[in-house]
Structures are given as structure tokens and as C-alpha cells.
Design a protein around this motif. Structure first.
Motif, PDB file in Angstrom:
ATOM      1  N   SER A 134       0.886  -1.424   0.111  1.00  0.00           N
ATOM      2  CA  SER A 134      -0.202   0.023   0.047  1.00  0.00           C
ATOM      3  C   SER A 134       0.966   1.226   0.033  1.00  0.00           C
ATOM      4  CB  SER A 134      -0.991  -0.054   1.293  1.00  0.00           C
ATOM      5  OG  SER A 134      -2.081  -0.941   1.215  1.00  0.00           O
ATOM      6  N   VAL A 135       0.726   2.096  -0.405  1.00  0.00           N
ATOM      7  CA  VAL A 135       1.568   3.309  -0.713  1.00  0.00           C
ATOM      8  C   VAL A 135       0.049   4.305   0.065  1.00  0.00           C
ATOM      9  CG1 VAL A 135       2.409   5.263  -2.259  1.00  0.00           C
ATOM     10  CG2 VAL A 135       2.808   2.573  -2.715  1.00  0.00           C
ATOM     11  N   ILE A 136       0.440   5.117   0.903  1.00  0.00           N
ATOM     12  CA  ILE A 136      -1.145   5.953   1.073  1.00  0.00           C
ATOM     13  C   ILE A 136      -0.175   7.227   1.431  1.00  0.00           C
ATOM     14  CG2 ILE A 136      -2.022   6.457   3.007  1.00  0.00           C
ATOM     15  CD1 ILE A 136      -0.732   3.456   3.451  1.00  0.00           C
ATOM     16  N   ALA A 137      -1.115   8.298   0.830  1.00  0.00           N
ATOM     17  CA  ALA A 137      -0.659   9.582   0.350  1.00  0.00           C
ATOM     18  C   ALA A 137      -0.423  10.601   1.901  1.00  0.00           C
ATOM     19  CB  ALA A 137      -1.008  10.786  -0.591  1.00  0.00           C
ATOM     20  N   TYR A 138       0.676  11.350   2.497  1.00  0.00           N
ATOM     21  CA  TYR A 138       0.284  11.983   3.489  1.00  0.00           C
ATOM     22  C   TYR A 138      -0.453  12.974   3.578  1.00  0.00           C
ATOM     23  CZ  TYR A 138       5.319  10.493   4.891  1.00  0.00           C
ATOM     24  OH  TYR A 138       6.937   9.239   4.471  1.00  0.00           O
ATOM     25  N   ARG A 139      -0.444  13.898   2.602  1.00  0.00           N
ATOM     26  CA  ARG A 139      -1.154  14.536   2.411  1.00  0.00           C
ATOM     27  C   ARG A 139      -2.430  14.171   1.129  1.00  0.00           C
ATOM     28  NH1 ARG A 139       3.486  16.542   2.357  1.00  0.00           N
ATOM     29  NH2 ARG A 139       3.356  16.811   0.224  1.00  0.00           N
ATOM     30  N   TYR A 174      -3.213  12.751  -3.980  1.00  0.00           N
ATOM     31  CA  TYR A 174      -3.461  11.540  -4.290  1.00  0.00           C
ATOM     32  C   TYR A 174      -3.703  11.274  -5.973  1.00  0.00           C
ATOM     33  CZ  TYR A 174      -6.916   6.938  -4.896  1.00  0.00           C
ATOM     34  OH  TYR A 174      -7.437   6.360  -4.858  1.00  0.00           O
ATOM     35  N   ALA A 175      -3.938  12.644  -6.602  1.00  0.00           N
ATOM     36  CA  ALA A 175      -4.400  12.764  -7.778  1.00  0.00           C
ATOM     37  C   ALA A 175      -2.891  12.464  -8.130  1.00  0.00           C
ATOM     38  CB  ALA A 175      -4.873  13.746  -8.327  1.00  0.00           C
ATOM     39  N   ARG A 176      -1.435  12.703  -7.988  1.00  0.00           N
ATOM     40  CA  ARG A 176      -0.524  13.180  -8.209  1.00  0.00           C
ATOM     41  C   ARG A 176       0.334  11.517  -7.811  1.00  0.00           C
ATOM     42  NH1 ARG A 176       4.860  16.152  -6.552  1.00  0.00           N
ATOM     43  NH2 ARG A 176       6.202  16.135  -8.403  1.00  0.00           N
ATOM     44  N   LEU A 177      -0.387  10.922  -7.102  1.00  0.00           N
ATOM     45  CA  LEU A 177       0.169   9.057  -6.935  1.00  0.00           C
ATOM     46  C   LEU A 177      -0.959   8.675  -8.097  1.00  0.00           C
ATOM     47  CD1 LEU A 177       0.034   8.608  -3.196  1.00  0.00           C
ATOM     48  CD2 LEU A 177       1.846   9.006  -4.447  1.00  0.00           C
ATOM     49  N   CYS A 178      -1.704   8.934  -8.061  1.00  0.00           N
ATOM     50  CA  CYS A 178      -2.134   7.357  -9.107  1.00  0.00           C
ATOM     51  C   CYS A 178      -1.997   8.067 -10.483  1.00  0.00           C
ATOM     52  CB  CYS A 178      -4.153   8.190  -9.506  1.00  0.00           C
ATOM     53  SG  CYS A 178      -5.042   7.932  -7.065  1.00  0.00           S
ATOM     54  N   GLU A 179      -1.791   9.677 -10.630  1.00  0.00           N
ATOM     55  CA  GLU A 179      -1.378   9.757 -11.991  1.00  0.00           C
ATOM     56  C   GLU A 179       0.462   8.697 -12.389  1.00  0.00           C
ATOM     57  OE1 GLU A 179       0.474  13.914 -14.136  1.00  0.00           O
ATOM     58  OE2 GLU A 179      -1.548  13.937 -13.324  1.00  0.00           O
ATOM     59  N   GLN A 180       1.605   9.511 -11.803  1.00  0.00           N
ATOM     60  CA  GLN A 180       2.027   8.637 -11.910  1.00  0.00           C
ATOM     61  C   GLN A 180       2.582   7.613 -11.352  1.00  0.00           C
ATOM     62  OE1 GLN A 180       5.266  12.046 -10.169  1.00  0.00           O
ATOM     63  NE2 GLN A 180       4.521  13.192 -11.524  1.00  0.00           N
ATOM     64  N   VAL A 191       1.570  -6.487 -12.276  1.00  0.00           N
ATOM     65  CA  VAL A 191       1.494  -6.151 -11.269  1.00  0.00           C
ATOM     66  C   VAL A 191      -0.011  -5.284 -11.473  1.00  0.00           C
ATOM     67  CG1 VAL A 191       2.253  -3.924  -9.898  1.00  0.00           C
ATOM     68  CG2 VAL A 191       4.047  -6.001 -10.964  1.00  0.00           C
ATOM     69  N   ARG A 192      -0.734  -5.869 -10.049  1.00  0.00           N
ATOM     70  CA  ARG A 192      -2.138  -4.828 -10.586  1.00  0.00           C
ATOM     71  C   ARG A 192      -2.002  -3.658  -9.499  1.00  0.00           C
ATOM     72  NH1 ARG A 192      -3.219 -10.529  -9.950  1.00  0.00           N
ATOM     73  NH2 ARG A 192      -4.002 -10.015  -7.938  1.00  0.00           N
ATOM     74  N   ARG A 193      -2.893  -2.967  -9.631  1.00  0.00           N
ATOM     75  CA  ARG A 193      -3.059  -1.953  -8.364  1.00  0.00           C
ATOM     76  C   ARG A 193      -4.604  -1.413  -8.574  1.00  0.00           C
ATOM     77  NH1 ARG A 193      -2.069   5.179 -10.051  1.00  0.00           N
ATOM     78  NH2 ARG A 193      -3.985   4.557 -11.054  1.00  0.00           N
ATOM     79  N   TYR A 194      -5.173  -0.987  -7.498  1.00  0.00           N
ATOM     80  CA  TYR A 194      -6.387  -1.603  -6.956  1.00  0.00           C
ATOM     81  C   TYR A 194      -6.070  -0.101  -5.934  1.00  0.00           C
ATOM     82  CZ  TYR A 194      -6.899  -6.235  -7.614  1.00  0.00           C
ATOM     83  OH  TYR A 194      -6.776  -7.263  -7.608  1.00  0.00           O
ATOM     84  N   GLU A 195      -7.103   1.773  -6.836  1.00  0.00           N
ATOM     85  CA  GLU A 195      -7.112   2.873  -6.086  1.00  0.00           C
ATOM     86  C   GLU A 195      -7.930   2.708  -4.401  1.00  0.00           C
ATOM     87  OE1 GLU A 195      -8.504   5.329  -9.244  1.00  0.00           O
ATOM     88  OE2 GLU A 195      -6.651   4.854 -10.434  1.00  0.00           O
ATOM     89  N   LEU A 196      -7.983   3.507  -3.576  1.00  0.00           N
ATOM     90  CA  LEU A 196      -8.394   3.596  -2.434  1.00  0.00           C
ATOM     91  C   LEU A 196      -9.005   5.054  -2.301  1.00  0.00           C
ATOM     92  CD1 LEU A 196      -6.008   0.708  -1.260  1.00  0.00           C
ATOM     93  CD2 LEU A 196      -8.897  -0.068  -1.271  1.00  0.00           C
ATOM     94  N   PRO A 197      -9.588   5.440  -2.740  1.00  0.00           N
ATOM     95  CA  PRO A 197      -9.522   7.007  -2.844  1.00  0.00           C
ATOM     96  C   PRO A 197     -10.314   7.511  -1.513  1.00  0.00           C
ATOM     97  CG  PRO A 197     -11.380   6.105  -4.369  1.00  0.00           C
ATOM     98  CD  PRO A 197     -10.304   4.826  -3.760  1.00  0.00           C
ATOM     99  N   ASN A 233      -2.927   0.114  -3.764  1.00  0.00           N
ATOM    100  CA  ASN A 233      -2.330  -0.792  -3.186  1.00  0.00           C
ATOM    101  C   ASN A 233      -2.325  -1.609  -4.267  1.00  0.00           C
ATOM    102  OD1 ASN A 233      -2.015  -2.762  -1.405  1.00  0.00           O
ATOM    103  ND2 ASN A 233      -3.704  -3.833  -2.011  1.00  0.00           N
ATOM    104  N   PHE A 234      -1.339  -2.095  -4.539  1.00  0.00           N
ATOM    105  CA  PHE A 234      -0.658  -2.983  -5.388  1.00  0.00           C
ATOM    106  C   PHE A 234       0.018  -4.694  -5.103  1.00  0.00           C
ATOM    107  CE2 PHE A 234       0.737   1.455  -6.055  1.00  0.00           C
ATOM    108  CZ  PHE A 234       0.469   1.292  -7.422  1.00  0.00           C
TER     109      PHE A 234
END
Length: 103
Positions: free
Chosen positions: A21-26, A30-36, A58-64, A70-71
Motif C-alpha cells: 500500500s502507498v498512502i499519501a501523507y496529504r 493522491y491525484a498525483r500518486l494516481c497519475e504517476q 502487478v495489479r493496482r487498486y485505488e482507494l480514494p 494498493n499494489f
């Protein structure tokens, strides 16, 4: 910039599959993480750790709701906790390896 500047990570395992899981601090990042931080980028970044004989995807799941991605990476634990002689059989260091990715 390194991914670790925008996010933190948590890992888990089931058999020889790891999830990172990669969780944004702020929330605003989040949108930048989704994009990049795409599944393809993660697969490329961790390519030296992936089993070569298998067609690992690798599968990616978005948890807005929690500003996280989550990879899920099958085969990366090379047999899993009970079958691997790897020093990090649970794959806890994979999160740190991913956070070293340039974005």
C-alpha cells in the motif's frame, strides 16, 4: 523526487503474493500518486525482484477514501514465508524499495 516524499507504505503477504500500500501523507497528493505511480511503473521499478520464469503482472487498486493505492504482486515472495529461504520472507522491505522510486 522520491515517492517517499509524498507517501508512506505498508506491506502484507499471503503465500508468495505481496501487497504494498502507498498512502499519501496529504490528501491533495493522491491525484498525483494516481497519475504517476502506475502498475507498469511499479513493475518496472521492482523488475529485478520479480520471478523471471513467470509472467508476473502487478495489479493496482485505488482507494480514494483513504488516499491510497494498493499494489498486488504475485510470485515476488518466491514461495512465501513457509517455503522461502529469503531473509525477508514476509516482504516487509518491499515497501521501502518501492518508496525509493523516482516520480
Amino acid at each position: 523526487m522520491k515517492l517517499r516524499e509524498l507517501a508512506h507504505s505498508r506491506t502484507g503477504d499471503k503465500g508468495d503474493t505481496s501487497n504494498i500500500s502507498v498512502i499519501a501523507y496529504r490528501p491533495g497528493d493522491y491525484a498525483r500518486l494516481c497519475e504517476q505511480v502506475t502498475a507498469e511503473c511499479v513493475q518496472q521499478h521492482l523488475r529485478s525482484l520479480l520471478p523471471t520464469a513467470q509472467g508476473v503482472v502487478v495489479r493496482r487498486y485505488e482507494l480514494p477514501g483513504v488516499h491510497a493505492l494498493n499494489f498486488v504482486i504475485p510470485g515476488i515472495l518466491k514461495g512465501g514465508v513457509t517455503r522461502s529461504l529469503a531473509l525477508d520472507a514476509h516482504g516487509k522491505t518491499l515497501g521501502s524499495a518501492l518508496l525509493d522510486m523516482e516520480i
